[in-house]
Design an enzyme around this catalytic site. Structure first.
Site, PDB file in Angstrom:
ATOM      1  N   GLU A   1      14.077  38.651  12.658  1.00  0.00           N
ATOM      2  CA  GLU A   1      14.567  37.910  11.491  1.00  0.00           C
ATOM      3  C   GLU A   1      15.706  38.649  10.799  1.00  0.00           C
ATOM      4  OE1 GLU A   1      12.725  35.836   7.558  1.00  0.00           O
ATOM      5  OE2 GLU A   1      12.104  37.882   7.992  1.00  0.00           O
TER       6      GLU A   1
ATOM      7  N   ARG B   1       0.816  -1.223   0.000  1.00  0.00           N
ATOM      8  CA  ARG B   1       0.000   0.000   0.000  1.00  0.00           C
ATOM      9  C   ARG B   1       0.843   1.264   0.000  1.00  0.00           C
ATOM     10  NH1 ARG B   1      -2.766  -0.919   5.470  1.00  0.00           N
ATOM     11  NH2 ARG B   1      -0.626  -1.586   5.799  1.00  0.00           N
TER      12      ARG B   1
ATOM     13  N   TYR C   1       8.667  22.288   7.936  1.00  0.00           N
ATOM     14  CA  TYR C   1       9.577  22.800   8.963  1.00  0.00           C
ATOM     15  C   TYR C   1       8.852  22.801  10.304  1.00  0.00           C
ATOM     16  CZ  TYR C   1      11.854  25.590   5.188  1.00  0.00           C
ATOM     17  OH  TYR C   1      12.466  26.036   4.055  1.00  0.00           O
TER      18      TYR C   1
ATOM     19  N   HIS D   1      19.725  29.033   7.942  1.00  0.00           N
ATOM     20  CA  HIS D   1      19.253  27.889   7.167  1.00  0.00           C
ATOM     21  C   HIS D   1      18.824  28.330   5.770  1.00  0.00           C
ATOM     22  CE1 HIS D   1      15.862  25.340   5.705  1.00  0.00           C
ATOM     23  NE2 HIS D   1      16.801  24.428   5.871  1.00  0.00           N
TER      24      HIS D   1
ATOM     25  N   ARG E   1      16.522  29.192  -1.516  1.00  0.00           N
ATOM     26  CA  ARG E   1      15.825  29.954  -0.476  1.00  0.00           C
ATOM     27  C   ARG E   1      16.762  30.071   0.714  1.00  0.00           C
ATOM     28  NH1 ARG E   1       9.863  30.079  -0.700  1.00  0.00           N
ATOM     29  NH2 ARG E   1       9.161  28.867  -2.478  1.00  0.00           N
TER      30      ARG E   1
ATOM     31  N   HIS F   1      18.323  32.164   6.250  1.00  0.00           N
ATOM     32  CA  HIS F   1      17.522  32.886   7.233  1.00  0.00           C
ATOM     33  C   HIS F   1      17.832  32.433   8.649  1.00  0.00           C
ATOM     34  CE1 HIS F   1      14.584  32.715   3.653  1.00  0.00           C
ATOM     35  NE2 HIS F   1      15.276  33.833   3.580  1.00  0.00           N
TER      36      HIS F   1
ATOM     37  N   LYS G   1      15.164  24.303  14.308  1.00  0.00           N
ATOM     38  CA  LYS G   1      14.316  23.905  13.190  1.00  0.00           C
ATOM     39  C   LYS G   1      14.556  22.434  12.905  1.00  0.00           C
ATOM     40  CE  LYS G   1      14.530  28.235  10.583  1.00  0.00           C
ATOM     41  NZ  LYS G   1      14.956  28.855   9.324  1.00  0.00           N
TER      42      LYS G   1
END
Length: 187
Positions: free
Chosen positions: A146, A26, A135, A122, A62, A65, A75
């Site tokens: 930030e 499955r 995340y 990251h 990306r 940060h 994280k």
């Protein structure tokens, strides 16, 4: 019997988690989070936020940060579709690996997650079209806390595995590190 295996990585406190899975005709079953089991891999805080991201195009980057105190965060990053080159950069000034980076391939196929401690930046590069990441964060997003580091900062020298095809305007606007950068102090 534990459903995961912890792998220590070259940067202090950075961990890779491999999940054992049950499979049959499955499909498969994998436990994404268990506080008891992940405690052995360094996840010590409650989850405050869960984010999901979709990156359309192969080669897109990306990041990088991070959040400053009092919102510095752990994280745990898991790839649910496609594959990514996931990168963590140690920004802790007291660390032996200050300003060093480490990258790991995360994918649906390998069912690995990266546990990134407080005080790290990251980012990631999509190695396939249509990559999806989940995340878990130990702190909520706090816009005033930030910051970011330029994805191609020469002082860090990340070797992205494929040609970079896209980077957001926001991520391109981060400044290279200079002698005034003192790192991230964690709680």
């Amino acid at each position: 019997m534990s459903k995961l295996t912890k792998i220590e990585l070259p940067l202090q406190n950075l961990m890779l988690v491999e999940r054992n899975h049950l499979s049959d005709e499955r499909g498969f079953f994998v436990r994404l989070f268990c506080a008891n089991e992940l405690g052995i891999a360094g996840w010590t805080k409650p989850i405050q936020q869960i984010n999901f991201t979709h990156t359309k195009h192969k080669g897109s980057v990306r990041g990088l940060h991070f959040q400053n105190n009092p919102f510095s965060e752990m994280k745990m990053v898991t790839c649910l579709q496609g594959s990514v080159f996931d990168v963590a950069v140690d920004l802790r000034p007291e660390s032996e690996t200050f300003l060093h980076w480490h990258g790991e391939i995360l994918s649906l196929a390998n069912k690995r997650s990266l546990i990134i401690p407080e005080g790290f930046a990251h980012g990631f590069q999509a190695l396939d079209d249509d990559c999806e990441l989940l995340y878990f964060h130990s702190e909520p997003y706090d816009q005033p806390s930030e910051e970011g580091i330029l994805f191609d900062d020469q002082k860090i020298g990340i070797s992205w595995p494929i040609e970079i095809t896209e980077v957001s305007k926001r991520d391109k606007s981060h400044h290279p590190l200079d002698s005034n950068f003192k790192g991230v102090i964690c709680k």
